[in-house]
Scaffold this active site. Structure first.
Site, PDB file in Angstrom:
ATOM      1  N   LYS A 176       0.836  -1.214   0.000  1.00  0.00           N
ATOM      2  CA  LYS A 176       0.000   0.000   0.000  1.00  0.00           C
ATOM      3  C   LYS A 176       0.866   1.258   0.000  1.00  0.00           C
ATOM      4  CE  LYS A 176      -1.529  -1.395   3.882  1.00  0.00           C
ATOM      5  NZ  LYS A 176      -2.211  -1.613   5.178  1.00  0.00           N
ATOM      6  N   THR A 207      -6.589   9.848   8.551  1.00  0.00           N
ATOM      7  CA  THR A 207      -6.346   8.524   7.968  1.00  0.00           C
ATOM      8  C   THR A 207      -6.186   7.460   9.055  1.00  0.00           C
ATOM      9  OG1 THR A 207      -3.990   9.029   7.913  1.00  0.00           O
ATOM     10  CG2 THR A 207      -5.226   9.424   5.877  1.00  0.00           C
ATOM     11  N   GLY A 209      -6.773   4.390  10.890  1.00  0.00           N
ATOM     12  CA  GLY A 209      -7.497   3.136  10.620  1.00  0.00           C
ATOM     13  C   GLY A 209      -7.716   2.807   9.154  1.00  0.00           C
ATOM     14  N   THR A 210      -7.058   3.502   8.253  1.00  0.00           N
ATOM     15  CA  THR A 210      -7.256   3.197   6.819  1.00  0.00           C
ATOM     16  C   THR A 210      -6.846   1.761   6.490  1.00  0.00           C
ATOM     17  OG1 THR A 210      -5.114   4.193   6.394  1.00  0.00           O
ATOM     18  CG2 THR A 210      -7.022   5.515   5.826  1.00  0.00           C
ATOM     19  N   GLY A 211      -5.700   1.340   7.066  1.00  0.00           N
ATOM     20  CA  GLY A 211      -5.197  -0.005   6.773  1.00  0.00           C
ATOM     21  C   GLY A 211      -6.155  -1.083   7.282  1.00  0.00           C
ATOM     22  N   CYS A 212      -6.689  -0.868   8.482  1.00  0.00           N
ATOM     23  CA  CYS A 212      -7.644  -1.838   9.066  1.00  0.00           C
ATOM     24  C   CYS A 212      -8.889  -1.919   8.188  1.00  0.00           C
ATOM     25  CB  CYS A 212      -8.074  -1.399  10.473  1.00  0.00           C
ATOM     26  SG  CYS A 212      -6.716  -1.072  11.597  1.00  0.00           S
TER      27      CYS A 212
HETATM   28  N1  LIG Z   1      -4.477  10.578   1.639  1.00  0.00           N
HETATM   29  C1  LIG Z   1      -4.910   9.496   0.974  1.00  0.00           C
HETATM   30  N2  LIG Z   1      -5.690   9.614  -0.101  1.00  0.00           N
HETATM   31  C2  LIG Z   1      -6.141   8.529  -0.785  1.00  0.00           C
HETATM   32  N3  LIG Z   1      -5.830   7.267  -0.426  1.00  0.00           N
HETATM   33  C3  LIG Z   1      -5.032   7.075   0.650  1.00  0.00           C
HETATM   34  C4  LIG Z   1      -4.524   8.167   1.413  1.00  0.00           C
HETATM   35  N4  LIG Z   1      -3.782   7.671   2.437  1.00  0.00           N
HETATM   36  C5  LIG Z   1      -3.819   6.328   2.310  1.00  0.00           C
HETATM   37  N5  LIG Z   1      -4.536   5.961   1.227  1.00  0.00           N
HETATM   38  C6  LIG Z   1      -4.862   4.600   0.786  1.00  0.00           C
HETATM   39  O1  LIG Z   1      -5.443   3.943   1.899  1.00  0.00           O
HETATM   40  C7  LIG Z   1      -5.092   2.567   1.910  1.00  0.00           C
HETATM   41  C8  LIG Z   1      -4.386   2.252   3.218  1.00  0.00           C
HETATM   42  O2  LIG Z   1      -3.026   2.565   3.054  1.00  0.00           O
HETATM   43  P1  LIG Z   1      -1.976   3.003   4.140  1.00  0.00           P
HETATM   44  O3  LIG Z   1      -0.643   2.903   3.490  1.00  0.00           O
HETATM   45  O4  LIG Z   1      -2.385   4.333   4.701  1.00  0.00           O
HETATM   46  O5  LIG Z   1      -2.216   1.885   5.238  1.00  0.00           O
HETATM   47  P2  LIG Z   1      -1.696   1.793   6.710  1.00  0.00           P
HETATM   48  O6  LIG Z   1      -0.493   2.642   6.899  1.00  0.00           O
HETATM   49  O7  LIG Z   1      -1.594   0.353   7.015  1.00  0.00           O
HETATM   50  O8  LIG Z   1      -2.904   2.416   7.510  1.00  0.00           O
HETATM   51  P3  LIG Z   1      -3.024   2.763   9.091  1.00  0.00           P
HETATM   52  O9  LIG Z   1      -3.028   4.248   9.119  1.00  0.00           O
HETATM   53  O10 LIG Z   1      -4.327   2.185   9.480  1.00  0.00           O
HETATM   54  O11 LIG Z   1      -1.849   2.136   9.793  1.00  0.00           O
HETATM   55  C9  LIG Z   1      -4.242   2.354   0.651  1.00  0.00           C
HETATM   56  O12 LIG Z   1      -5.082   1.985  -0.434  1.00  0.00           O
HETATM   57  C10 LIG Z   1      -3.658   3.745   0.402  1.00  0.00           C
HETATM   58  O13 LIG Z   1      -3.290   3.906  -0.953  1.00  0.00           O
HETATM   59  C1  LIG Z   2      -5.729  -2.024  17.578  1.00  0.00           C
HETATM   60  C2  LIG Z   2      -5.133  -1.314  16.422  1.00  0.00           C
HETATM   61  N1  LIG Z   2      -4.831  -2.001  15.311  1.00  0.00           N
HETATM   62  C3  LIG Z   2      -4.290  -1.367  14.248  1.00  0.00           C
HETATM   63  C4  LIG Z   2      -4.008  -0.022  14.291  1.00  0.00           C
HETATM   64  C5  LIG Z   2      -3.363   0.659  13.092  1.00  0.00           C
HETATM   65  O1  LIG Z   2      -4.087   1.661  12.601  1.00  0.00           O
HETATM   66  C6  LIG Z   2      -4.346   0.669  15.481  1.00  0.00           C
HETATM   67  N2  LIG Z   2      -4.136   2.004  15.620  1.00  0.00           N
HETATM   68  N3  LIG Z   2      -4.896  -0.004  16.523  1.00  0.00           N
END
Ligand SMILES: Nc1ncnc2c1ncn2[C@@H]1O[C@H](COP(=O)(O)OP(=O)(O)OP(=O)(O)O)[C@@H](O)[C@H]1O
Ligand SMILES: Cc1ncc(CO)c(N)n1
Length: 264
Positions: A176, A207, A209-212
């Site tokens: 990602k 952003t 929780g985007t990954g979750c």
């Molecule tokens: N500002 C943004 N605009 C559009 N898409 C985004 C943006 N930030 C992240 N994404 C998308 O959101 C999804 C999650 O990616 P990201 O790399 O942020 O995950 P992460 O770091 O695991 O998330 P978390 O913040 O939950 O740890 C991916 O599809 C990424 O391309």
């Molecule tokens: C419990 C939990 N899992 C994943 C993340 C990553 O966003 C977070 N902040 N908290």
């Protein structure tokens, strides 16, 4: 009603509702998937960071898994935060019994920068859990840790996806690009081909929780029987809309909007 798609998340909590188990269950619900959860750690956190963590005893993680396994269908499952090796060992043992596609979000650090899993767990995750996955969804720092290589370009991202499948035996890897500059571009390698998923970068700090949310959406689509490529395509759309309509809540990185696709 019979034949409902059923999805399970095994992860830590976020009382502020944007990440972890709470984000996963909201996503499952939005995508009309019956959602279930096994809690690994209770995390005191909000949009600004983590204040403390309480790990569930290993037998409680095992008992939660058994309670579901004995009684409920599971069509796909995901893991998020698994803080230590002992937790990973018990989850790893149960994966065979779960007998469904496994999506791993290799959570290591929260958006706020707080570390969520210990060093020994990072290695165990890479060596023992990764080979059991249908899909792993690292962000750039997580992919760098897994491969041991630094990632600066889109070519590096593609190489990392291939490396994770070829050397660590995940069935597929989705790297990602949320942490890169420019377009929000992700690369999926499924063992035969690189697939590209891109969206315009939304100018927001919200952003959390985007990954979750992304990996939970993929798990929902897999539970419904979509292929990995189609599941990622639909989930990329879901997470992009959730970010574009994210909430200006809290003093840090605000949460995404899980119901945003309803309003289109
Ligand atoms: N500002 C943004 N605009 C559009 N898409 C985004 C943006 N930030 C992240 N994404 C998308 O959101 C999804 C999650 O990616 P990201 O790399 O942020 O995950 P992460 O770091 O695991 O998330 P978390 O913040 O939950 O740890 C991916 O599809 C990424 O391309
Ligand atoms: C419990 C939990 N899992 C994943 C993340 C990553 O966003 C977070 N902040 N908290």
């Amino acid at each position: 009603m019979k034949n409902v798609p059923c999805a399970l998340t095994i992860a830590g909590t976020d009382p502020s509702g944007g990440a972890g188990i709470q984000a996963d269950l909201k996503t499952f619900q939005e995508l009309q998937t019956y959602g279930m959860s096994v809690i690994t750690s209770v995390v005191a956190q909000n949009t600004t960071g983590v204040t403390s963590v309480h790990h569930m005893p290993i037998n409680m993680i095992e008992d939660q898994l058994e309670a579901i396994l004995e009684d409920m269908p599971i069509h796909a499952f995901k893991t998020g935060m698994i803080a230590n090796k002992q937790m990973m060992e018990i989850i790893s043992k149960k994966i065979e019994k779960l007998n469904a596609p496994y999506v791993m979000d290799p959570v290591m650090v929260a958006t706020s920068g707080d570390s969520l899993i210990d060093k020994e767990a990072r290695s165990f995750l890479r060596e023992s859990l990764l080979p059991q996955t249908a899909l792993v969804t690292p962000n750039i720092p997580e992919a760098e840790f897994i491969t041991g290589n630094s990632i600066e370009t889109v070519e590096d991202m593609k190489d990392a996806a291939k490396h994770i499948v070829d050397h660590f035996h995940a069935d597929a890897a989705l790297i990602k690009g949320g942490h890169m500059e420019g377009e929000a571009i992700d690369f999926l390698y499924d063992g035969s081909k690189i697939h590209t998923f891109s969206a315009e970068r939304i100018n927001t700090k919200n952003t959390h929780g985007t990954g979750c949310t992304y990996s939970a959406a993929i798990t929902s689509y897999l539970a419904k029987g979509y292929s990995i490529v189609e599941a990622v395509r639909h989930s990329k759309d879901f997470v992009t809309v959730a970010i574009s309509k994210s909430f200006e809540l809290g003093n840090g990185n605000g949460p995404t909007n899980h119901w945003a696709t309803r309003e289109r």
